[in-house]
Design an enzyme around this catalytic site. Structure first.
Site, short mmCIF file in Angstrom:
data_model
loop_
_atom_site.label_atom_id
_atom_site.label_comp_id
_atom_site.label_asym_id
_atom_site.label_seq_id
_atom_site.Cartn_x
_atom_site.Cartn_y
_atom_site.Cartn_z
N GLU A 137 -17.55 -3.03 23.25
CA GLU A 137 -16.37 -3.81 22.85
C GLU A 137 -15.41 -3.82 24.03
OE1 GLU A 137 -14.34 -2.48 19.21
OE2 GLU A 137 -12.42 -3.15 20.04
N GLU A 142 -4.29 -6.69 23.61
CA GLU A 142 -4.15 -6.05 22.31
C GLU A 142 -2.94 -5.12 22.29
OE1 GLU A 142 -7.29 -3.35 21.10
OE2 GLU A 142 -7.01 -3.88 18.99
#
Ligand code: NAG
Ligand code: NAG
Length: 361
Positions: A137, A142
């Site tokens: 990932e 974010e």
């Protein structure tokens, strides 16, 4: 006010992928105003991160005005509901690319992202199709709640520890030392989500620089600014910019070029991309401790905006309980729809490039 034109174009316009330049990369996918949503599936199951959010399918998302193309700016809009007080969670979207990717260069020209608001958890990221974290990932943009700086994070299985090459011993130690391999700060270096000397699931993470310092723009110029506007409200004040990721067999690097930075205006970032011209990246994950070929495979691109859940909700008490005067994230998110008017992504383009084969001698 946003004038949102809600329509989907059935046929994709042919984009000219030919770049007449010396870039090592060839454009393979060019997503923008007229074809962006064609390339994505709308995830409509329960939030895997336990958020106070509901993700509708494509039809429902259009009906609710959550996605569309903006005519004025010829851009792509992905937003959240900011009028209802649904006790089942705030409506938002989670888009996952139909294609899976292996290495190359990914460039997004982003005009706006969800602002730094208590309760919100936006992410632009890549995820493998195997059982997490197999396949890896990569979290490119974010943060949660009132965060002001981006963090770039990798999550893998065992066997991926990255180097910290920002220490002064690597170069002259000057603030503008070009020998540094990234401008951010490595907070954790083991990408393995089960690493015993780190909190569970944190992975390896590089935080965007936050302190006041001259930011080296790579061309010899440096500009003074209080902080790289890498995330949320600061990012939007700077009218966003370009985020680029270069994923090779030995490293993953991420650059952020604010819209007003000399590099953004002086180099053809998205038409003839050459990462060598972009200076020191914000994040660079590399080193012999990680087999990038084995750890990162078949990744799809995801844009989403979650609320509360495993991260924003868990950190509610850090500053948001006090700031909002509401004791739980869910209660705040449910009862204050107008707080989330700015919780939208607006993109000009998203482009994937693959390394050109070496020219025959
Ligand atoms: C999309 O969601 C709506 C509302 O939940 C539902 O009625 C509809 O059947 C769904 N459409 C598809 C194609 O799944
Ligand atoms: C990496 O180096 C920087 C600068 O010396 C330091 O602040 C940071 O804590 C280091 N990170 C790790 C994970 O060791």
């Amino acid at each position: 006010m946003l004038a949102i034109a809600l329509f989907l174009v059935a046929t994709s316009v042919a984009h000219d992928g030919d770049d007449h330049n010396s870039s090592a990369y060839a454009l393979t996918d060019d997503l923008s105003y007229d074809n962006f949503f064609d390339a994505f599936d709308f995830f409509s199951g329960p939030d895997p991160t336990n958020g106070f959010v509901q993700y509708p399918n494509l039809t429902a998302a259009i009906d609710q005005g959550l996605v569309g193309y903006l005519e004025d700016t010829r851009s792509v809009f992905m937003g959240v509901d900011y009028t209802n007080k649904d006790p089942k969670g705030r409506a938002s979207v989670r888009l996952e690319s139909k294609k899976n990717w292996n290495k190359g260069l990914l460039i997004a020209d982003i005009l706006h992202m969800p602002s730094s608001k208590c309760g919100v958890w936006p992410a632009w990221w890549l995820l493998g199709k195997e059982e997490w974290p197999a396949g890896g990932e990569i979290d490119l943009v974010e943060g949660v709640n009132d965060y002001e700086n981006n963090a770039v994070t990798l999550h893998t299985t065992k066997g991926c520890v990255v180097d910290n090459s920002t220490s002064p011993t690597g170069g002259s130690g000057q603030a503008d030392d070009l020998s540094r391999t990234f401008t951010g700060n490595l907070a954790t270096k083991d990408c393995d989500v089960t690493a015993t000397d780190q909190d569970k699931n944190v992975g390896c993470s590089i935080k965007a620089p936050a302190e006041t310092s001259p930011i080296q723009m790579g061309t010899g110029d440096s500009i003074e600014q209080t902080a790289l506007p890498s995330y949320g409200t600061n990012f939007n004040k700077a009218n966003g910019g370009i985020y680029a990721m270069e994923w090779s067999s030995t490293s993953i690097s991420v650059w952020f070029l604010p819209r007003d930075s000399p590099l953004y205006t002086s180099t053809p970032i998205s038409t003839a991309p050459d990462p060598k011209q972009w200076g020191t990246p914000l994040a660079h994950f590399a080193g012999n401790g990680c087999d990038f070929e084995a750890q990162f495979k078949d990744l799809r691109v995801i844009f989403n905006v979650a609320f509360c859940g495993d991260w924003a909700g868990k950190e509610w008490d850090k500053s948001c309980a006090k700031k909002t005067g509401v004791s739980t994230c869910e209660a705040y998110v449910q009862n204050n729809p107008d707080a989330f008017k700015e919780s939208y992504w607006e993109l000009k383009t998203l482009k994937w490039y693959q390394q050109k084969p070496a020219s025959p001698a």
